[in-house]
Write a protein that holds these residues in place. Sequence first.
Motif, PDB file in Angstrom:
ATOM      1  N   ASP A 100      -1.793   2.802   0.255  1.00 30.49           N
ATOM      2  CA  ASP A 100      -1.005   2.119  -0.417  1.00 30.49           C
ATOM      3  C   ASP A 100      -1.328   0.917  -1.015  1.00 30.49           C
ATOM      4  O   ASP A 100      -2.024   0.023  -0.477  1.00 30.49           O
ATOM      5  CB  ASP A 100       0.208   2.050   0.728  1.00 30.49           C
ATOM      6  CG  ASP A 100       1.549   1.419   0.249  1.00 30.49           C
ATOM      7  OD1 ASP A 100       2.014   1.895  -0.893  1.00 30.49           O
ATOM      8  OD2 ASP A 100       1.982   0.739   0.980  1.00 30.49           O
ATOM      9  N   TYR A 101      -0.550   0.603  -2.167  1.00 28.30           N
ATOM     10  CA  TYR A 101      -1.240  -0.576  -3.067  1.00 28.30           C
ATOM     11  C   TYR A 101       0.073  -0.751  -3.852  1.00 28.30           C
ATOM     12  O   TYR A 101       0.614  -0.075  -4.771  1.00 28.30           O
ATOM     13  CB  TYR A 101      -2.463  -0.383  -3.820  1.00 28.30           C
ATOM     14  CG  TYR A 101      -2.767  -1.466  -4.637  1.00 28.30           C
ATOM     15  CD1 TYR A 101      -3.816  -2.363  -4.015  1.00 28.30           C
ATOM     16  CD2 TYR A 101      -2.542  -1.807  -5.841  1.00 28.30           C
ATOM     17  CE1 TYR A 101      -4.493  -3.305  -4.494  1.00 28.30           C
ATOM     18  CE2 TYR A 101      -2.989  -2.770  -6.353  1.00 28.30           C
ATOM     19  CZ  TYR A 101      -3.751  -3.660  -6.029  1.00 28.30           C
ATOM     20  OH  TYR A 101      -4.558  -4.694  -6.556  1.00 28.30           O
ATOM     21  N   ARG A 102       0.793  -2.024  -3.589  1.00 26.34           N
ATOM     22  CA  ARG A 102       1.996  -2.550  -4.372  1.00 26.34           C
ATOM     23  C   ARG A 102       2.010  -3.733  -4.997  1.00 26.34           C
ATOM     24  O   ARG A 102       1.543  -4.579  -4.374  1.00 26.34           O
ATOM     25  CB  ARG A 102       3.219  -2.420  -3.296  1.00 26.34           C
ATOM     26  CG  ARG A 102       3.292  -0.836  -2.897  1.00 26.34           C
ATOM     27  CD  ARG A 102       4.313  -0.842  -1.675  1.00 26.34           C
ATOM     28  NE  ARG A 102       4.206   0.571  -1.000  1.00 26.34           N
ATOM     29  CZ  ARG A 102       5.241   1.254  -1.148  1.00 26.34           C
ATOM     30  NH1 ARG A 102       6.429   1.065  -1.859  1.00 26.34           N
ATOM     31  NH2 ARG A 102       5.435   2.490  -0.824  1.00 26.34           N
ATOM     32  N   VAL A 103       2.410  -3.836  -6.193  1.00 29.80           N
ATOM     33  CA  VAL A 103       2.355  -5.225  -6.905  1.00 29.80           C
ATOM     34  C   VAL A 103       3.875  -5.667  -6.300  1.00 29.80           C
ATOM     35  O   VAL A 103       5.034  -5.340  -6.912  1.00 29.80           O
ATOM     36  CB  VAL A 103       2.393  -4.829  -8.197  1.00 29.80           C
ATOM     37  CG1 VAL A 103       2.186  -6.258  -9.218  1.00 29.80           C
ATOM     38  CG2 VAL A 103       0.912  -4.341  -8.728  1.00 29.80           C
ATOM     39  N   LEU A 104       3.819  -6.636  -5.305  1.00 26.04           N
ATOM     40  CA  LEU A 104       5.061  -7.212  -5.013  1.00 26.04           C
ATOM     41  C   LEU A 104       5.647  -8.334  -6.039  1.00 26.04           C
ATOM     42  O   LEU A 104       6.783  -8.383  -6.084  1.00 26.04           O
ATOM     43  CB  LEU A 104       4.631  -7.929  -3.807  1.00 26.04           C
ATOM     44  CG  LEU A 104       4.174  -7.109  -2.541  1.00 26.04           C
ATOM     45  CD1 LEU A 104       3.955  -7.810  -1.368  1.00 26.04           C
ATOM     46  CD2 LEU A 104       4.885  -5.635  -2.286  1.00 26.04           C
ATOM     47  N   TYR A 105       4.645  -8.872  -6.715  1.00 24.05           N
ATOM     48  CA  TYR A 105       5.245  -9.917  -7.628  1.00 24.05           C
ATOM     49  C   TYR A 105       4.234 -10.398  -8.727  1.00 24.05           C
ATOM     50  O   TYR A 105       2.962 -10.041  -8.456  1.00 24.05           O
ATOM     51  CB  TYR A 105       5.376 -11.398  -6.738  1.00 24.05           C
ATOM     52  CG  TYR A 105       5.418 -12.431  -7.785  1.00 24.05           C
ATOM     53  CD1 TYR A 105       6.824 -12.874  -8.165  1.00 24.05           C
ATOM     54  CD2 TYR A 105       4.327 -13.508  -7.751  1.00 24.05           C
ATOM     55  CE1 TYR A 105       6.863 -14.025  -8.899  1.00 24.05           C
ATOM     56  CE2 TYR A 105       4.637 -14.554  -8.747  1.00 24.05           C
ATOM     57  CZ  TYR A 105       5.768 -14.980  -9.207  1.00 24.05           C
ATOM     58  OH  TYR A 105       5.974 -15.761 -10.167  1.00 24.05           O
TER      59      TYR A 105
END
Length: 165
Positions: A100-105
Amino acid sequence: MLQACQTVPEDPVKVASPFDLDRFMGDWYVIANIPTLPEKGAHNAVERYQRVGPNKVATTFTFRKNSFNGEFKQMTPTGFVSRENPAIWGMRFIWPFKADYRVLYVDEDYRYTVIGRQKRDYLWIMAREPQISEQTLEALKAVAVEQGYTLENLNRVPQQPLDAR
């Protein structure tokens, strides 16, 4: 099957929105992180993204191990971008598993970003330049805290100025 066995917090992290995948491509210097095992002790860490398909990103992660003159390390995972949301990726280091890899900001100029995971176990604060102000770093850390991260394991990644490399 492995993903089904993982414990994930009930409240989902929020991802960057709007998010322009093409503007996100290029070099990002790792300023601070809650590191994975291979990246502990990283110096001059740089993540490079190159779009190679509509939902596929070639990634090159380079760093020096334990010092600015340490052993050069390189990893080349592939990012698989969610069709539903381009700020959510599956990062494949070893087939067939995707992390899992998420661009939070990401700021409106695409100069600073915060990357995380739904489990809130790893975190990366990155910038387009190897040095950022302490004020900017504190603001990016606040983004992570707002997302439910605790920062006791956050490490500053040593970065030399570009002309010293």
